[in-house]
Each structure stands twice: as structure tokens, then as C-alpha cells.
Write a protein that holds these residues in place. Sequence first.
Motif, PDB file in Angstrom:
ATOM      1  N   LYS A 210       0.805  -1.227   0.000  1.00 41.65           N
ATOM      2  CA  LYS A 210       0.000   0.000   0.000  1.00 41.65           C
ATOM      3  C   LYS A 210       0.836   1.274   0.000  1.00 41.65           C
ATOM      4  O   LYS A 210       0.293   2.368   0.141  1.00 41.65           O
ATOM      5  N   ARG A 212       2.441   4.568  -0.809  1.00 35.63           N
ATOM      6  CA  ARG A 212       2.130   5.630  -1.764  1.00 35.63           C
ATOM      7  C   ARG A 212       3.080   6.822  -1.648  1.00 35.63           C
ATOM      8  O   ARG A 212       3.172   7.627  -2.569  1.00 35.63           O
ATOM      9  N   ARG A 237       3.604   2.579  -8.182  1.00 37.98           N
ATOM     10  CA  ARG A 237       2.394   2.760  -7.358  1.00 37.98           C
ATOM     11  C   ARG A 237       2.471   3.997  -6.467  1.00 37.98           C
ATOM     12  O   ARG A 237       1.557   4.278  -5.705  1.00 37.98           O
ATOM     13  N   GLU A 239       2.547   7.941  -5.215  1.00 41.35           N
ATOM     14  CA  GLU A 239       1.982   9.252  -5.519  1.00 41.35           C
ATOM     15  C   GLU A 239       2.998  10.349  -5.231  1.00 41.35           C
ATOM     16  O   GLU A 239       3.030  11.371  -5.905  1.00 41.35           O
TER      17      GLU A 239
END
Length: 319
Positions: A210, A212, A237, A239
Motif C-alpha cells: 500500500k 504511496r 504505485r 503518488e
Amino acid sequence: MYDADEIETLYGLPAHDFPAPDEPVDGLPAADSVAWRVSSRLYEVDEEWTKAFGRFCAGVDTTRVRALVVGAWGAAYEGDSSEVVETLVAARDRFPALRAIFLGDISMEEAEISWISQSDVTPLLAAYPALEEFGVRGGSGLEFTPLRHEGLRRLEAQAGGLPAAMVRGVGASDLPALEHLDLWLGTPDYGGDSEVADLEPILSGARLPKLRHLALRNSEMQDAVAAAVAAAPVVARLEVLDMSMGVLTDEGVGALLGGQPLTHLRRLDLHHNYLSEPMRDRLRQVLEPAGVELELERGDADEDTEDDGTVWRYVAVGE
């Protein structure tokens, strides 16, 4: 001290100092409305951290406390954080709502960041399985034993030099909920002895499904880190990618731009760098049309040139 100021917020809550022994405790905020800072206040009152913590537990409804900031535990350059860790582990049943801990919110006036003596912080994560945010300042003596933690969403380690064992420990841990990882790798002069190979488990992303927001910053080997990131599977993946505060030059950014596309990023933070203006322009031309927010400020990136032409460049946070 650059970018290692007193914690103002934790877990979205404003930091609030628990009163010193000679200060009134009337009118304290609700237990769950602030991030409580508990400190021995080394230069103000003569009180050990464990005693300050005892007063805190007696004066606040600890069952509602959501965030805890650990300040100075005395002369942090003489005694490590092991007693603090043991105290918090022993008190775990009193803090069922605790979701965030920051260990070592110590100002430059109390101890330079590389003088802060830490210890093995893993017992805190093991004792608080519902913890969502954990941060630590100071790399001296810092240990992180590989573990699995289901709830942790944010992990941050601030240091003038992060031990390789700490980097490897994080990389070997299973952190399925982790969204934000921030490591200040630092310089060998202050204990930052990790190598790019130590980052491979993190860059693979295999144990961080997960993730980011990845920050690998304040590094003397920032160019080599950038080259490794250029081909890292985890980047696709992300951001936010942060490689600020280090010795980043055109060589590192050239490798980064020559790797996988970065146009999917929301933000690329490279502030405190040693980039030429043509390279800054190249970054803008490639990424700004895609909507990537760039932070390219040179900031406090100082360099010295010897008489023989040798150029010395520095990370943002060392001593």
C-alpha cells in the motif's frame, strides 16, 4: 537544525505540552483532542522522564489518548531511550486508543540530532498492534528488528546518519498497511553506513503493497539512490517520491529521468539539491505538463571548494 523542528502535529492532532511539576494542570484539553508531549524539560526542571510520564498518567484519561510525543528524557546524548521504551511497553494496557507515537522530539538546544541516543524501538510496535503512525529522531544506537505489523500506516526515521541495520530491518519487515515511509539516510560521518543494496527490499515493494509516499532523503549517496529508484518496481504505485535534503546532482536526476516514467506522480520533492539550471529546466519540461508538482529549491545546499579544486557538498542534516 534543518527540517527537524519541534513536532507541531501528530496523527492530525496539535501537539500539547503536559505541564511541568510547577505548572497548573487545571483546564487541560480533552485527552483525545491533542497529541500529548511528555518531556523531562532538561534545562527547566529537575525531573526524570519516567516521573513526568507518571504524572501524565495520573492527570489525563489515558484510555482516550490517541497520540503521544516523547520529548527529552534527560541528557539524551548520555542516556539512551531504552528506559522510555520499557516504560511505554509496560503501560500498553492503559492506552487502548493510542494510534501514534513519536520518540525523540528533542530540539537542537537539548541535543544535536546525531547526539540523540536511541535504542531498539521494535518493542513499541509489538506492544501496540493498533498503532498507525510511528516516528523516531536520532540514529545513534537505533535498532529496528524485522517484524510484521498489520496496522502501521506511517513510519518515519529522522537522523543525521541512519544505521544500515535499521534500513535492513525496515526492508525485512512485513508492513501491509504502510502508506508513508520516510528515511533520512544521512552520512557515514554520523553513522549512516547503509548502501544502496540495503534499500532493495524497500524498492521492490514486495512487503509494502500500500506504499504511496516514499522518502529516501538527506543522503550523501543521493545520486546512487536516484539511479536505483529509476528502475524500482515500487515507483509505479507511488503518488509522492521524495529524494530531498541530500547531495543530489545532475548525474542522479539524469539517471532518474532515463528510467521509468514519473508522470504518474502527484509530487516529486528534490529540494536542497545541487542541480544545474539546465537540469532543472529539463525536469520542468518533462514533468510539469503531466501535472507533477515539483520542489526544486536549492535551499541550504552549501558547498566548499578547496584550493586544489575539490568540491565538498553536504546533506541538509548532519550533526
